[in-house]
Write an enzyme that holds these catalytic residues in place. Structure first.
Site, short mmCIF file in Angstrom:
data_model
loop_
_atom_site.label_atom_id
_atom_site.label_comp_id
_atom_site.label_asym_id
_atom_site.label_seq_id
_atom_site.Cartn_x
_atom_site.Cartn_y
_atom_site.Cartn_z
N LYS A 1 15.30 22.20 -12.32
CA LYS A 1 14.63 20.89 -12.38
C LYS A 1 15.33 19.91 -12.98
O LYS A 1 16.13 20.13 -13.94
CB LYS A 1 13.29 21.22 -13.27
N GLU B 1 8.42 8.56 -16.79
CA GLU B 1 7.15 9.08 -17.24
C GLU B 1 6.66 8.70 -18.52
O GLU B 1 5.62 8.38 -18.66
CB GLU B 1 7.25 10.45 -17.23
N SER C 1 13.93 21.75 -17.33
CA SER C 1 12.73 22.37 -17.66
C SER C 1 13.24 23.60 -18.40
O SER C 1 14.20 24.29 -18.21
CB SER C 1 12.25 22.93 -16.13
N HIS D 1 0.81 -1.20 0.01
CA HIS D 1 0.01 -0.09 0.07
C HIS D 1 0.82 1.15 -0.01
O HIS D 1 0.37 2.38 0.44
CB HIS D 1 -0.82 -0.12 1.27
#
Ligand code: ARG
Length: 457
Positions: free
Chosen positions: A283, A290, A277, A156
């Site tokens: 970043k 992703e 970025s 979980h």
């Protein structure tokens, strides 16, 4: 002129040509198409359906066409619809109707396209298995390197019980190993040659399907000609395994995205496998993970798309099937590049061991072992579970870890607690006591690594 134009009085509408063409995407099958045609004409010659002379001329011309396509000098024409007719039209242009026109004896595009796709898939199976094996090898190497690194195991997404990082990595080994086994199984099912099934009912000519099967390295011909030209199950099988591989990569990606966050900081993904970025100079984003997660969705929907295409089709060949290739190529291409980039990324990934072991101290992950300790001292597991739970509640209220509690504090909850409780809840001891088959101890990990290495041989 179109090769099938005989019974038509009107020219094909230009929009129809545009709508029905597949040459824009099936041209990548050209090598397989030519390979299939060469096997077919050799068989026709062996069976004396064409002369040896004729077959030699056809083979020579087909090889020239192949060379032209290799070089990019071949002109594909939309009006010839697909790869089969583009090549055959060229052949006839080169050799004339009398010879070039003989290649399609005892053959239909329906069995031709099936054999092309199967030949393509045979290669793709090989390519995919190779990359998958690389990934498996990298996972075992990483497991070997991280045999002593302790970390919290999760259920979980909550701290559950301590494990070694190696055990976690080997869990992924198992998933990808099953994918590889599935590829092997599905490959065996695919291994029957469609050539000779004709349009749907076979042929009146005295062909030898066992001979073409052998030439094309299939174990045997397919058994039912109607099934053969309608069957795309072998593409579904491939799309399924490929989607499953993508799901596994996506799951790992999800973990790596979380683990590379400032909050977790379990891993550092190498700069080479992250992107920046355009506005925020600070970043460093896990875009590879992703995109792998995102592309898994496309692979799952490709499987769905083909299932939906097939579910309403009557026997036997229907033109709907033409678009199967677009779906197949898309999935085959995505899965390969995703696996490749993942292998490269994993080789450079850094596990932040200190952070991993530091985080063991959160989440009271010794609690199961406190209960097991009491069970060993004669208390029933349910009662022991309750006592351990009360200790967790107490520790939370005191803002202490379970290892920080004094023996007096332990004994307030049960007189069975003794000094040896501290050994029992030492993280390494906790893991090492899990010696059952497939469990988390180093002994079990060593066995898994040996089995993995044996499998990869
Ligand atoms: N381009 C077609 C396909 O990919 C080849 C088979 C066409 N057969 C036919 N009878 N129109 O499915």
């Amino acid at each position: 002129m179109k090769l099938w134009a005989g019974r038509f009085s009107a020219e094909t509408n230009k929009l129809v040509e545009q709508f029905t063409e597949s040459i824009s995407f099936d041209k990548r099958l050209y090598k397989y198409d030519i390979q299939g045609s060469i096997a077919h004409i050799k068989m026709l010659a062996k069976q004396k359906i064409v002369s040896i002379e004729e077959s030699k001329k056809i083979i020579k011309a087909l090889k020239i066409i192949e060379k032209q396509i290799d070089d990019g000098t071949f002109e594909f024409k939309q009006e010839y619809e697909d790869i089969h007719l583009n090549i055959e039209s060229k052949l006839i242009e080169m050799l004339g109707q009398d010879i070039g026109g003989k290649l399609h004896t005892a053959r239909s595009r329906n069995d031709q396209v099936a054999v092309d796709v199967k030949l393509y898939l045979k290669d793709e199976y090989k390519n995919l298995k190779k990359i998958l094996k690389q990934l498996l090898t990298i996972l075992v190497e990483l497991a070997k390197k991280n045999k002593n690194v302790l970390m919290p195991g999760f259920t979980h997404l909550q701290h559950a019980q301590p494990i070694y990082l190696a055990h976690y990595l080997l869990a992924y080994f198992q998933k990808f190993k099953r994918d590889l086994l599935k590829l092997n199984e599905f490959f065996k099912i695919l291994d029957e040659c469609p050539l000779g099934a004709g349009a749907l009912a076979g042929t009146t000519h005295n062909i030898d399907r066992f001979y073409t099967s052998k030439l094309l390295d299939f174990s045997k011909p397919t058994d039912n000609s109607i099934d053969t030209v309608s069957d795309r199950d072998f593409i579904l099988d491939y799309l399924y395994v490929v989607a499953l591989i993508a799901i596994h990569l996506s799951q790992m990606s999800e973990e790596f995205i979380i683990w590379s966050s400032q909050e977790f900081n379990y891993i550092t993904i190498s700069d080479a496998f992250t992107t920046g970025s355009s506005i925020m100079p600070n970043k460093k984003n896990p875009d590879v993970c992703e995109l792998a997660r995102g592309k898994a969705g496309r692979l799952i929907s490709n499987l769905n798309a083909l299932m939906i295409m097939l579910k309403g089709l009557p026997m036997s060949y229907n033109r709907d099937l033409q678009d199967d290739k677009k779906i197949l190529f898309d999935s085959a291409d995505i899965v390969k590049i995703t696996l490749q980039v993942f292998c490269a990324m994993l080789k450079e990934i850094k596990f932040n061991n200190e952070k991993l072991s530091e985080s063991l101290k959160k989440g009271y992950i010794e609690a199961t072992d406190i209960a097991d300790y009491l069970v060993a001292k004669g208390i029933a597991f349910r009662a022991a579970h309750h006592i351990s739970g009360e200790l967790v509640k107490y520790a939370i209220s005191k803002n202490k870890s379970l290892q920080d509690l004094s023996l007096e504090e332990y004994q307030k909850f049960s007189d069975k607690f003794d000094k040896d409780i501290y050994g029992a809840i030492n993280f390494m001891n906790i893991v090492e006591r899990r010696k059952s088959y497939g469990a988390a101890s180093k002994k079990s990990i060593d066995l898994q690594i040996n089995q993995a290495l044996a499998f990869l041989k």
